[in-house]
Design a protein around this motif. Structure first.
Motif, PDB file in Angstrom:
ATOM      1  N   ARG A   1       0.734  -1.268   0.108  1.00  0.00           N
ATOM      2  CA  ARG A   1      -0.127  -0.082   0.167  1.00  0.00           C
ATOM      3  C   ARG A   1       0.743   1.383  -0.123  1.00  0.00           C
ATOM      4  NH1 ARG A   1      -3.231   2.476   4.990  1.00  0.00           N
ATOM      5  NH2 ARG A   1      -0.952   3.251   5.242  1.00  0.00           N
ATOM      6  N   ASP A   2       1.891   1.269   0.900  1.00  0.00           N
ATOM      7  CA  ASP A   2       2.755   2.389   0.853  1.00  0.00           C
ATOM      8  C   ASP A   2       3.420   2.482  -0.694  1.00  0.00           C
ATOM      9  OD1 ASP A   2       2.062   2.737   3.708  1.00  0.00           O
ATOM     10  OD2 ASP A   2       3.904   2.020   4.334  1.00  0.00           O
ATOM     11  N   ILE A   3       3.932   1.621  -0.936  1.00  0.00           N
ATOM     12  CA  ILE A   3       4.547   1.785  -2.356  1.00  0.00           C
ATOM     13  C   ILE A   3       3.394   2.036  -3.393  1.00  0.00           C
ATOM     14  CG2 ILE A   3       5.660   0.176  -4.260  1.00  0.00           C
ATOM     15  CD1 ILE A   3       6.700  -1.525  -2.082  1.00  0.00           C
ATOM     16  N   LYS A   4       2.493   1.659  -3.330  1.00  0.00           N
ATOM     17  CA  LYS A   4       1.429   2.256  -4.298  1.00  0.00           C
ATOM     18  C   LYS A   4       1.056   3.652  -4.231  1.00  0.00           C
ATOM     19  CE  LYS A   4      -1.269  -2.094  -5.537  1.00  0.00           C
ATOM     20  NZ  LYS A   4      -2.513  -2.478  -5.589  1.00  0.00           N
ATOM     21  N   ASP A   5       1.058   4.245  -2.878  1.00  0.00           N
ATOM     22  CA  ASP A   5       0.871   5.509  -2.319  1.00  0.00           C
ATOM     23  C   ASP A   5       1.886   6.332  -2.861  1.00  0.00           C
ATOM     24  OD1 ASP A   5      -1.463   4.595  -1.409  1.00  0.00           O
ATOM     25  OD2 ASP A   5      -1.154   5.041   0.602  1.00  0.00           O
ATOM     26  N   LEU A   6       2.869   6.120  -2.833  1.00  0.00           N
ATOM     27  CA  LEU A   6       4.229   6.438  -3.368  1.00  0.00           C
ATOM     28  C   LEU A   6       4.358   6.880  -4.554  1.00  0.00           C
ATOM     29  CD1 LEU A   6       6.981   5.049  -0.896  1.00  0.00           C
ATOM     30  CD2 LEU A   6       6.157   7.661  -1.134  1.00  0.00           C
ATOM     31  N   SER A   7       4.067   5.662  -5.307  1.00  0.00           N
ATOM     32  CA  SER A   7       3.833   5.889  -6.800  1.00  0.00           C
ATOM     33  C   SER A   7       2.761   6.903  -7.258  1.00  0.00           C
ATOM     34  CB  SER A   7       3.612   4.643  -7.357  1.00  0.00           C
ATOM     35  OG  SER A   7       3.582   4.413  -8.883  1.00  0.00           O
ATOM     36  N   ALA A   8       1.537   6.987  -6.642  1.00  0.00           N
ATOM     37  CA  ALA A   8       0.556   7.786  -6.996  1.00  0.00           C
ATOM     38  C   ALA A   8       0.995   9.093  -6.498  1.00  0.00           C
ATOM     39  CB  ALA A   8      -0.708   7.435  -6.134  1.00  0.00           C
ATOM     40  N   ALA A   9       1.792   9.225  -5.683  1.00  0.00           N
ATOM     41  CA  ALA A   9       2.165  10.818  -5.186  1.00  0.00           C
ATOM     42  C   ALA A   9       3.142  11.124  -6.349  1.00  0.00           C
ATOM     43  CB  ALA A   9       2.969  10.693  -3.941  1.00  0.00           C
ATOM     44  N   THR A  10       3.904  10.457  -7.123  1.00  0.00           N
ATOM     45  CA  THR A  10       4.724  10.833  -8.154  1.00  0.00           C
ATOM     46  C   THR A  10       3.704  11.478  -9.302  1.00  0.00           C
ATOM     47  OG1 THR A  10       6.453   8.992  -7.592  1.00  0.00           O
ATOM     48  CG2 THR A  10       6.215   9.981  -9.581  1.00  0.00           C
ATOM     49  N   VAL A  11       2.654  10.701  -9.571  1.00  0.00           N
ATOM     50  CA  VAL A  11       1.974  11.142 -10.654  1.00  0.00           C
ATOM     51  C   VAL A  11       1.189  12.780 -10.060  1.00  0.00           C
ATOM     52  CG1 VAL A  11      -0.439  10.996 -11.667  1.00  0.00           C
ATOM     53  CG2 VAL A  11       1.004   9.238 -11.250  1.00  0.00           C
ATOM     54  N   LEU A  12       0.821  12.740  -8.812  1.00  0.00           N
ATOM     55  CA  LEU A  12       0.232  14.076  -8.179  1.00  0.00           C
ATOM     56  C   LEU A  12       1.429  15.193  -8.268  1.00  0.00           C
ATOM     57  CD1 LEU A  12      -1.850  15.513  -6.496  1.00  0.00           C
ATOM     58  CD2 LEU A  12      -0.857  14.687  -4.606  1.00  0.00           C
ATOM     59  N   ILE A  13       2.630  14.977  -7.860  1.00  0.00           N
ATOM     60  CA  ILE A  13       3.563  15.786  -8.171  1.00  0.00           C
ATOM     61  C   ILE A  13       3.931  16.162  -9.668  1.00  0.00           C
ATOM     62  CG2 ILE A  13       6.477  16.111  -7.865  1.00  0.00           C
ATOM     63  CD1 ILE A  13       6.045  14.256  -5.594  1.00  0.00           C
ATOM     64  N   ALA A  14       3.779  15.373 -10.585  1.00  0.00           N
ATOM     65  CA  ALA A  14       3.916  15.766 -12.108  1.00  0.00           C
ATOM     66  C   ALA A  14       2.502  16.719 -12.354  1.00  0.00           C
ATOM     67  CB  ALA A  14       3.920  14.627 -12.892  1.00  0.00           C
ATOM     68  N   CYS A  15       1.505  16.357 -11.681  1.00  0.00           N
ATOM     69  CA  CYS A  15       0.239  17.039 -11.987  1.00  0.00           C
ATOM     70  C   CYS A  15       0.450  18.527 -11.790  1.00  0.00           C
ATOM     71  CB  CYS A  15      -1.156  16.295 -11.597  1.00  0.00           C
ATOM     72  SG  CYS A  15      -1.497  14.808 -12.335  1.00  0.00           S
ATOM     73  N   MET A  16       1.024  18.607 -10.420  1.00  0.00           N
ATOM     74  CA  MET A  16       1.100  19.820  -9.640  1.00  0.00           C
ATOM     75  C   MET A  16       2.123  20.686 -10.593  1.00  0.00           C
ATOM     76  SD  MET A  16       0.794  19.165  -5.516  1.00  0.00           S
ATOM     77  CE  MET A  16       2.555  18.792  -5.713  1.00  0.00           C
ATOM     78  N   GLY A  17       3.436  20.159 -11.124  1.00  0.00           N
ATOM     79  CA  GLY A  17       4.306  20.877 -11.863  1.00  0.00           C
ATOM     80  C   GLY A  17       3.422  21.447 -13.327  1.00  0.00           C
ATOM     81  N   ALA A  18       2.844  20.525 -13.821  1.00  0.00           N
ATOM     82  CA  ALA A  18       1.871  20.892 -14.915  1.00  0.00           C
ATOM     83  C   ALA A  18       0.855  21.895 -14.877  1.00  0.00           C
ATOM     84  CB  ALA A  18       1.185  19.665 -15.450  1.00  0.00           C
TER      85      ALA A  18
END
Length: 111
Positions: free
Chosen positions: A81-98
């Motif tokens: 679950r932690d690994i999946k959440d970290l991976s999802a956070a990566t997408v969120l960070i990319a979205c915030m940059g975009a």
């Protein structure tokens, strides 16, 4: 060489069937469409293009990691679950940059 491209295109087709990737691709189409409607300069369009591709790429990696985690660990596991959440956070960070790129460019052309 041909088989490597076939595998890559097969992966692309598998990816675009995923709900999360479809959402990101839809956002990408909207962002590029708005950029074209605003007739943004080439450099700004390239920034939007790059930001969009970064988000879609992050979503592809997130999807791969989630599918791999589900394949490897069939039972619920807090670590997965932690690994999946970290991976999802990566997408969120990319979205915030975009989003930052989008706001900067939109303000430049709207104001």
């Amino acid at each position: 060489m041909k088989s490597k491209f076939q595998a890559a295109f097969r992966g692309l087709l598998i990816g675009v069937r995923d709900k999360s990737i479809k959402i990101q691709l839809g956002c990408m189409v909207v962002a590029l469409g708005v950029s074209l409607l605003l007739r943004v300069e080439t450099i700004d369009l390239m920034l939007v293009w790059g930001a969009c591709f970064l988000v879609v790429t992050a979503e592809f990696f997130n999807t791969v990691l989630e599918k791999l985690a589900d394949l490897v660990c069939l039972a619920y596991d807090e670590r997965v679950r932690d690994i999946k959440d970290l991976s999802a956070a990566t997408v969120l960070i990319a979205c915030m940059g975009a989003l930052g790129v989008a706001v900067y460019i939109a303000l430049k052309y709207v104001l």
